[in-house]
Design an enzyme around this catalytic site. Structure first.
Site, PDB file in Angstrom:
ATOM      1  N   LYS A 206       1.105  -1.047   0.013  1.00  0.00           N
ATOM      2  CA  LYS A 206      -0.388   0.140  -0.459  1.00  0.00           C
ATOM      3  C   LYS A 206       0.673   1.168  -0.192  1.00  0.00           C
ATOM      4  CE  LYS A 206      -4.040  -1.946   2.683  1.00  0.00           C
ATOM      5  NZ  LYS A 206      -4.633  -1.472   1.845  1.00  0.00           N
TER       6      LYS A 206
ATOM      7  N   ARG B 193     -10.299 -11.341   1.953  1.00  0.00           N
ATOM      8  CA  ARG B 193     -10.973 -12.685   1.733  1.00  0.00           C
ATOM      9  C   ARG B 193     -10.183 -14.198   1.404  1.00  0.00           C
ATOM     10  NH1 ARG B 193     -11.535  -9.189  -3.832  1.00  0.00           N
ATOM     11  NH2 ARG B 193     -11.470  -7.557  -2.368  1.00  0.00           N
TER      12      ARG B 193
HETATM   13  N1  BES Z   1      -8.652  -4.020   4.665  1.00  0.00           N
HETATM   14  C1  BES Z   1      -8.578  -3.501   3.370  1.00  0.00           C
HETATM   15  C2  BES Z   1     -10.001  -2.384   2.872  1.00  0.00           C
HETATM   16  C3  BES Z   1      -9.704  -1.457   2.770  1.00  0.00           C
HETATM   17  C4  BES Z   1      -9.252  -0.332   2.970  1.00  0.00           C
HETATM   18  C5  BES Z   1     -10.518  -0.728   4.417  1.00  0.00           C
HETATM   19  C6  BES Z   1      -9.193   1.468   3.322  1.00  0.00           C
HETATM   20  C7  BES Z   1     -10.375   0.583   4.548  1.00  0.00           C
HETATM   21  C8  BES Z   1     -10.084   1.336   4.240  1.00  0.00           C
HETATM   22  C9  BES Z   1      -8.216  -4.126   2.197  1.00  0.00           C
HETATM   23  O1  BES Z   1      -7.236  -5.357   2.425  1.00  0.00           O
HETATM   24  C10 BES Z   1      -7.585  -3.831   1.272  1.00  0.00           C
HETATM   25  O2  BES Z   1      -6.393  -3.816   1.064  1.00  0.00           O
HETATM   26  N2  BES Z   1      -8.967  -3.957  -0.139  1.00  0.00           N
HETATM   27  C11 BES Z   1      -8.314  -3.783  -1.158  1.00  0.00           C
HETATM   28  C12 BES Z   1      -8.540  -4.442  -2.536  1.00  0.00           C
HETATM   29  C13 BES Z   1      -8.365  -4.453  -3.869  1.00  0.00           C
HETATM   30  C14 BES Z   1      -7.378  -4.511  -3.641  1.00  0.00           C
HETATM   31  C15 BES Z   1      -9.386  -5.756  -4.554  1.00  0.00           C
HETATM   32  C16 BES Z   1      -9.007  -2.320  -1.492  1.00  0.00           C
HETATM   33  O3  BES Z   1      -9.625  -1.917  -1.309  1.00  0.00           O
HETATM   34  O4  BES Z   1      -7.768  -1.632  -2.182  1.00  0.00           O
HETATM   35 MN    MN Z   2      -5.759  -5.050   2.302  1.00  0.00          MN
END
Ligand code: BES
Ligand code: MN
Ligand code: ZN
Length: 497
Positions: free
Chosen positions: A265, A339
Site C-alpha cells: 500500500k 477474503r
Molecule cells: N483492509 C483493506 C480494505 C480497506 C482499505 C479498508 C481502506 C478501509 C480502508 C483490504 O485488505 C484491501 O486492501 N482491499 C483492497 C482490495 C483490492 C486490492 C481489490 C482495496 O480495497 O483496495
Molecule cells: Mn489489504
C-alpha cells in the site's frame, strides 16, 4: 462505568450526588414537578430552552445544592437517534476529567422506552471512552456512574441491563481495534479471547499454525507466511440455549496489520490498517456482551488472525494456493488478503451446522466509496437473514445497507490458472469481494458485512467506533424468542464421516 436507573421524584437528580446533569429537551417539552424541570421551565418561559437537536444551554451552580453543571440540550422529536446525538453533544460540551457521576434527566421526553434509554447510554460511552493503553501517563475516564432518571424504572430494568452489556462489548471492541499492530498481534488477540472464556457461558479454543495447516487452510496461511508473527485461528463458543439449537456463527476478519503485502500500500494513512482487525474486535465485543446479558441463543465466533506483510517468504502476485474447501485461488493482488483468510473460516464454519453465518470485515476501500461512514455494506443471498440484519441495524442505530450479489459480478474473478482469482477489476469492488466469499459460504444461510467505512473514524477523531457490535448483538437477541432457529437435520449418529 455503572448505569443506575433512578425514579424521578420531586427532588430528582438535584438532590443526588451527581457532578453534572444532562436533560434532553424535545419539541413541545412540558415541565415535570422536580427541581431541574423547574429551572428548565424558567428558561422555557424566556424562550431560552433549546429544542433543536444538539443545541445546548449550559449552567454552572444553579440555585440550591446538587450538581455543579447542568445542561439542557435540544432533542428534536425525541427519537432515539436524536436523543443519542443530544446527549453526545451535551456531554462533549461539559466533559471534564473530574466528572465521576453523571445524571441523565429523561423526564422531559415523551416516550422513554428501551430504545431511547439505550441511546443515551451509547452516547455516554461514545463520548467518555478514553484510549490509554499506550500512553505513558494514562488519564483514564473518571466517570464511574451514570444515573438514568425516569418516571418509571420498572419496565426499563431488563433493557438497561442489556444495554449496559452492549456498552461493555462495544468498548472492548473499540479498545482492541484501537491498539496498534505491535500491541495487538494475533497471539495477543488470542489471549484476549481466552480471557473472555473465563466469563459466563463462554469457551475458547485457539489453533496455532500447525493446527491451521492440518485443517488445510492454505489460503489463510498464504497471507500469514510473509509475517514473523505466527497466525492464530480463534474459536469462541457461547452457549445460552439448548445444544439442539443451531448456532449463529460470526466470522471476524483479524488482520492485525495490513501493509498490502508484496502489492504494498502507499504510505499515507497506512497506519490506519491497524484497524484491519475491526471485524475480529467486533466478534470479541459481541462475546463480551453475550457473557454479560446471557440471551438464550447459541453463538460461535471464528477469528482467523494474522499480519499481511511483504517479506522474502511472502506470497507473490500470481501464486496459486489451495483453500480448505479444495478450490484453488490465484492471488493476483496480495492486498486483497481479507477474503483469503475469511474463505477458509467460512469453510470451517459449516461444521457447526449453523442456523446462519455472518462474516464481518473491513474488506474493501470500495465499500467506503459506496456507503461512506454512515452504513455498513450488507451482502446476502438470503432475504430473511438480510432482512433480520437490516432491521437489527436500524433499531440498534447501527445501520447497514443491502448491496447486490448478481452472478454477473463474479465474471471478473475468472482466471486461466486456478478455480478463481482473488480480485476482479476496480469496478464494483465491494461486490466482487462478496462474490468471492460467496463461493465458500455454501450449505448455510450467509451474510457478509463490509465495515471498512464504519469500523473507525479518520482525522482528528481517529479511533475505533465499536461498530457493528450493536447491530450484531441486537440481531442475536432478536433470535431469542424465535423457535425457528432450530438445528438443521443432523446426520444419523452412527453414520461414518
Ligand atoms: N483492509 C483493506 C480494505 C480497506 C482499505 C479498508 C481502506 C478501509 C480502508 C483490504 O485488505 C484491501 O486492501 N482491499 C483492497 C482490495 C483490492 C486490492 C481489490 C482495496 O480495497 O483496495
Ligand atoms: Mn489489504
Ligand atoms: Zn485488509
Amino acid at each position: 462505568m455503572d448505569f443506575e436507573l433512578k425514579t424521578l421524584n420531586s427532588k430528582g437528580p438535584q438532590g443526588g450526588r451527581a457532578d453534572a446533569v444532562i436533560m434532553p429537551v424535545p419539541e413541545g417539552w412540558q415541565a415535570g414537578g422536580d427541581a431541574v424541570s423547574g429551572l428548565a421551565a424558567q428558561a422555557h418561559g424566556h424562550g431560552d430552552l433549546p429544542t433543536k437537536p444538539g443545541k445546548v444551554l449550559q449552567m454552572y451552580r444553579p440555585e440550591g445544592p446538587g450538581p455543579r453543571r447542568m445542561v439542557f440540550v435540544g432533542a428534536g422529536q425525541g427519537t432515539a437517534r436524536e436523543v443519542r446525538q443530544a446527549v453526545a453533544a451535551a456531554l462533549s460540551a461539559i466533559k471534564s476529567p473530574d466528572m465521576r457521576v453523571l445524571a441523565l434527566h429523561l423526564g422531559g421526553l415523551k416516550d422513554v422506552g428501551e430504545a431511547v434509554v439505550r441511546a443515551t447510554m451509547l452516547a455516554v460511552s461514545d463520548v467518555s471512552y478514553t484510549y490509554t493503553a499506550t500512553k505513558s501517563r494514562p488519564q483514564p475516564r473518571a466517570l464511574r456512574a451514570v444515573e438514568i432518571w425516569v418516571p418509571d424504572p420498572t419496565a426499563l430494568r431488563n433493557g438497561v441491563a442489556r444495554a449496559a452489556a452492549l456498552v461493555g462489548g462495544m468498548e472492548l471492541a473499540r479498545e482492541w481495534a484501537n491498539r496498534p499492530g505491535n500491541h495487538a498481534t494475533p497471539r495477543m488477540l488470542a489471549k484476549a479471547a481466552k480471557d473472555l472464556a473465563g466469563s459466563n457461558g463462554i469457551s475458547c479454543e485457539v489453533l496455532d499454525e500447525k493446527a491451521i495447516r492440518r485443517l488445510g487452510m492454505g489460503s489463510f496461511l498464504a497471507v500469514a507466511q510473509g509475517s514473523a508473527q505466527p497466525p492464530r485461528f480463534i474459536i469462541l463458543k457461547y452457549k445460552g440455549a439448548a445444544a439442539s439449537q443451531a448456532p449463529v456463527v460470526l466470522v471476524g476478519k483479524g488482520i492485525t496489520f495490513d501493509t498490502g503485502g508484496i502489492s504494498i500500500k502507499p504510505a499515507p494513512e497506512m497506519d490506519e490498517m491497524k484497524f484491519d482487525m475491526g471485524g475480529a474486535a467486533s466478534v470479541l465485543g459481541v462475546f463480551a456482551a453475550l457473557a454479560k446479558a446471557r440471551p438464550a441463543v447459541n453463538v460461535v465466533g471464528l477469528i482467523p488472525t494474522c499480519e499481511n506483510m511483504p517479506d522474502g517468504l511472502a506470497v507473490k502476485p500470481g501464486d496459486v494456493v489451495t483453500s480448505m474447501s479444495g478450490q484453488t485461488i490465484e492471488i493476483l493482488n496480495t492486498d486483497a488478503e481479507g477474503r483469503l483468510i475469511l474463505c477458509d473460516a467460512l469453510t470451517y464454519a459449516s461444521r457447526f451446522k449453523p442456523a446462519a453465518v455472518v462474516d464481518i470485515a473491513t474488506l474493501t476501500g470500495a465499500c467506503v466509496i459506496a456507503l461512506g461512514a454512515v452504513r455498513s455494506g450488507l451482502f446476502s443471498p438470503d432475504d430473511a437473514l438480510a432482512g433480520a440484519l437490516a432491521a437489527a441495524g436500524e433499531s440498534a442505530l447501527d445501520p447497514c445497507w443491502r448491496m447486490p450479489l448478481d452472478d454477473d459480478y463474479a465474471e471478473g474473478l475468472k482466471t486461466n490458472f486456478a478455480d478463481v482469482a482473488n480480485v476482479a477489476g476496480r469496478a464494483g469492488g465491494s461486490v466482487t469481494a462478496a462474490k468471492f466469499l460467496q463461493r465458500f459460504a455454501t450449505g448455510y444461510p450467509w451474510a457478509h458485512l463490509d465495515i471498512a467505512g464504519t469500523a473507525w473514524k479518520s482525522g482528528a477523531a481517529k479511533g475505533a467506533t465499536g461498530r457493528p457490535v450493536a447491530l450484531l448483538f441486537e440481531y442475536l437477541c432478536s433470535l431469542e424468542a424465535q423457535p425457528s432457529v432450530k438445528a438443521q437435520p443432523r446426520r444419523s449418529a452412527g453414520r461414518a464421516r
